[in-house]
Scaffold this active site. Structure first.
Site, PDB file in Angstrom:
ATOM      1  N   ASP A  75       0.682  -1.267   0.112  1.00  0.00           N
ATOM      2  CA  ASP A  75      -0.063   0.187  -0.260  1.00  0.00           C
ATOM      3  C   ASP A  75       0.862   1.372  -0.085  1.00  0.00           C
ATOM      4  OD1 ASP A  75      -2.659   1.313   0.023  1.00  0.00           O
ATOM      5  OD2 ASP A  75      -2.740   1.282   2.071  1.00  0.00           O
ATOM      6  N   GLU A 107     -10.974   3.506   3.791  1.00  0.00           N
ATOM      7  CA  GLU A 107     -10.092   4.255   2.943  1.00  0.00           C
ATOM      8  C   GLU A 107     -10.351   4.149   1.833  1.00  0.00           C
ATOM      9  OE1 GLU A 107      -6.160   5.171   5.721  1.00  0.00           O
ATOM     10  OE2 GLU A 107      -5.966   3.509   4.532  1.00  0.00           O
ATOM     11  N   HIS A 125      -4.327  13.706   1.758  1.00  0.00           N
ATOM     12  CA  HIS A 125      -4.198  12.815   2.650  1.00  0.00           C
ATOM     13  C   HIS A 125      -3.104  12.758   3.691  1.00  0.00           C
ATOM     14  CE1 HIS A 125      -5.162   9.137   5.031  1.00  0.00           C
ATOM     15  NE2 HIS A 125      -4.109   8.614   4.653  1.00  0.00           N
TER      16      HIS A 125
END
Lengths: 428, 428
Positions: free
Chosen positions: A135, A208, A142
């Site tokens: 990820d 998310e 963000h």
């Protein structure tokens, strides 16, 4: 014959509902289960699911170098391993067979009865066996929001952030397709003001809004992928909900990163949309300043204009769209992420998945997580039934949608929709 | 018939060299390649490798519920999935067949010529297909040393460290068996005093002395493994060298943890030693203060007395033992690690691997990395050829060894030995 599968004027003999994400120009790839418990690889046109295994057996892919069982598998890994040239030949052939002017399958009721399924006849599965999942953390908004909340608004971004597409390894074993419910995790947290940690249900479960790309075999161990070649190793993209337990995360993540706060579940949309289908929606990425080091520098349009939406649907069925964002807000591109990931020789395999990180836009209504949308609980969100949310409640369903639209052509991802269930009733 | 495969007085009709790691009481499991390019599952007794696939075909496992092809595979995943009862039956049967008093195989030259191989006739492979790999950080001495160097000697341990077996996800795709050379990675670093990062070969390549355990299918998603059941899901252990690039690590790891600094390579010993074989070497873990939360609390002996050694061998073949440590120095046990890992419902599969983290002992000659042994370069190590090392040089070979010894019984892991090669000569 040259096939332009992206030609927006093309029509199919299969009915395509208005505003469908899956016109004849899309041709996504997925894995589905029939009522006879047969798993096979398919594509989708409108609301019709196409059995590619059956198509292959009936000769519709003749002339394309494919093994006999390439679509009779429970994952796309081997097909993805065949490489871009093969993906393109298959996509073009499907586009051709389903063209309104092509009678080969259109006029064969026998073949259609074997090859075509309606959505309610099948269940979508995980499309790939994910070897390794990474990820990234590539939305500047963000990273800035999180840094402002947890560290210092004046120095929200870490010093490395503008130089590195920061990423970390995640857990493959708990990535599930849309429709698979997820349980609220239990975990260890340190309540504010307490001196001792406690163990119990997470109180701050969050979604998310991410997208993820799926790679083919990219390199041998030790070898780097040059940035200008990186996109050639990306098969396609899915919507990605990286479920997060913020209270567990806060207590565990220093110094080695998020672990149990993330690895209880991640949810993906089941249809992989190829980069070829996204080609008409290329756009420039966010301008990067400072200019990245040469191994991360690229010219041209390397992002995609993909509109993203997040809904919360309550247990009683009331839906509220709580965020609208866009993939083009990402600071680091997929090519930069993959080039960076392999810059040290890390081996990337077919079916590996790489998440974008939360995709937050510049305005508060485009943030990609409850943490940011409700700003750590300081600005609760009001849903259409009047109830408020700081985080996700048990029995809420979170749905991510994504689609591209340009010059009358719409290519979409469908959705990833996941219900949050209460804590698992375990062995004890 | 009750079989005590751990009986130290047992002898085999196969020759066992003095101080062998692999007496008839060990019976490790691995995967090997023959000169005929056949991959099969085997065990090792002394310096003899035993083809379990051939043994099964010839009927030596009759009466044990095993599928026909269980050992004719290129990974141990399916066998591990069969569960502890089956592992034990197979281990006991091998122990019985190779007992000096058993003539069944001993007197059959035909069968022996099919089943037995000498070490130079085979090549060891990766024993499992590793789905997910997790690395823990469970040596208090190591965490204290690193915290002292990088943060503050007065507050070396993070506040969560004594409450959580801190762990993070790693990369499965670059875990390789002993003997596979590893290239010095390239990467982005921020040189001391510089304002801009650079990209080039890592200057501080390090080993980490670790062990890793391999799990069987442990739970369904959402379900936790209670700590008292956790050991039952551990198949066995290997030596683990978690190669690390300290300069890349320092620049990249805040806030999401190590990534490219670690994922270029990790090396393991090829024989998995079962927990059953390690049973005689149980010992108490380090006393834990404060007492862990109930989900991590356990009574009894849950660590193992495994002596560990690290050698550096120079290009010219001069070897120096640079560290002697012991697995029993770990603060958190494997059971605690696995219980914590699944406390949030994270699914664990057959073939998953979990590293201990660097195993540093209490004295400077027992530290488990060059970072600690040479204390960030401040105390270079002198090798037996007179040369000095702060980190690992190109063409150095790093070898980890591990063995248990008690009451005349020695059970060992063999070694993981890896040569560091210069930077990969890539496509460019």
């Amino acid at each position: 014959m040259f096939i332009n599968a992206n030609d927006p004027t093309k029509k199919s003999w299969v009915h395509i509902p208005k505003n469908s994400d899956f016109p004849i120009q899309n041709i996504p790839f997925g894995v589905f289960l029939t009522r006879e418990d047969i798993i096979t690889i398919g594509t989708r046109i409108g609301d019709t699911v196409v059995d590619l295994g059956a198509m292959h057996q009936l000769g519709y892919f003749d002339g394309i170098p494919l093994t006999e069982d390439i679509f009779l598998q429970d994952t796309l890994n081997d097909f993805i391993s065949d490489g871009k040239k093969t993906w393109r030949l298959v996509r073009n052939r499907i586009n051709e067979v389903f063209d309104i002017g092509n009678n080969s399958l259109q006029n064969s009721e026998d073949h259609k009865s074997i090859i075509l399924f309606s959505l309610d006849e099948i269940d979508m599965q995980l499309p790939v066996q994910i070897g390794d999942y990474t990820d990234f953390y590539s939305s500047k908004e963000h990273a800035t929001n999180v840094g402002s909340m947890f560290r210092d608004p004046e120095n929200a971004l870490m010093p490395n952030w503008l130089h590195i597409p920061v990423g970390y390894h995640g857990r493959s074993s708990t990535i599930v397709p849309s429709g698979t419910p997820v349980h609220r995790p239990i975990g260890q947290t340190m309540p504010k003001g307490s001196e001792n940690p406690i163990f119990g249900p997470s109180r701050f479960v969050d979604f998310e809004l991410e997208m993820a790309f799926i790679t083919t075999d990219a390199n041998t161990m030790g070898e780097s992928i040059p940035i200008d070649e990186a996109e050639g190793y990306i098969f396609g993209m899915v919507l990605f909900n990286d479920w997060s337990a913020r209270d567990i995360q806060k207590w565990e993540y220093v110094p080695l990163g998020p672990f149990l706060a993330k690895n209880f579940a991640s949810s993906i949309s089941p249809w992989i949309i190829t980069l070829d289908a996204l080609e008409p929606f290329r756009t420039s990425a966010v301008k990067q300043d400072p200019r990245p080091l040469p191994y991360l520098s690229q010219e041209g349009e390397h992002s995609f204009d993909i509109q993203l939406e997040v809904d919360i649907t309550t247990e009683k069925g009331v839906s509220t769209t709580i965020s609208k964002s866009n993939f083009k807000y990402m600071y680091w591109t997929m090519a930069q992420q993959l080039a960076h990931h392999t810059s040290n020789g890390c081996k990337v395999n077919s079916g590996d998945m790489m998440g974008s990180g939360t995709i937050s836009g510049p305005t508060p209504d485009s943030y990609g997580s409850m943490l940011e949308l409700a700003w750590q609980g300081a600005r609760p969100i009001t849903l259409n039934d009047g109830s408020e949310r700081k985080f996700i409640q048990d029995h809420d369903t979170v749905t991510l949608r994504g689609f591209c639209e340009r010059n009358g052509l719409r290519i979409g991802f469908g959705e990833v929709s996941t219900k949050l269930l209460p804590v698992f009733n375990s062995r004890t």
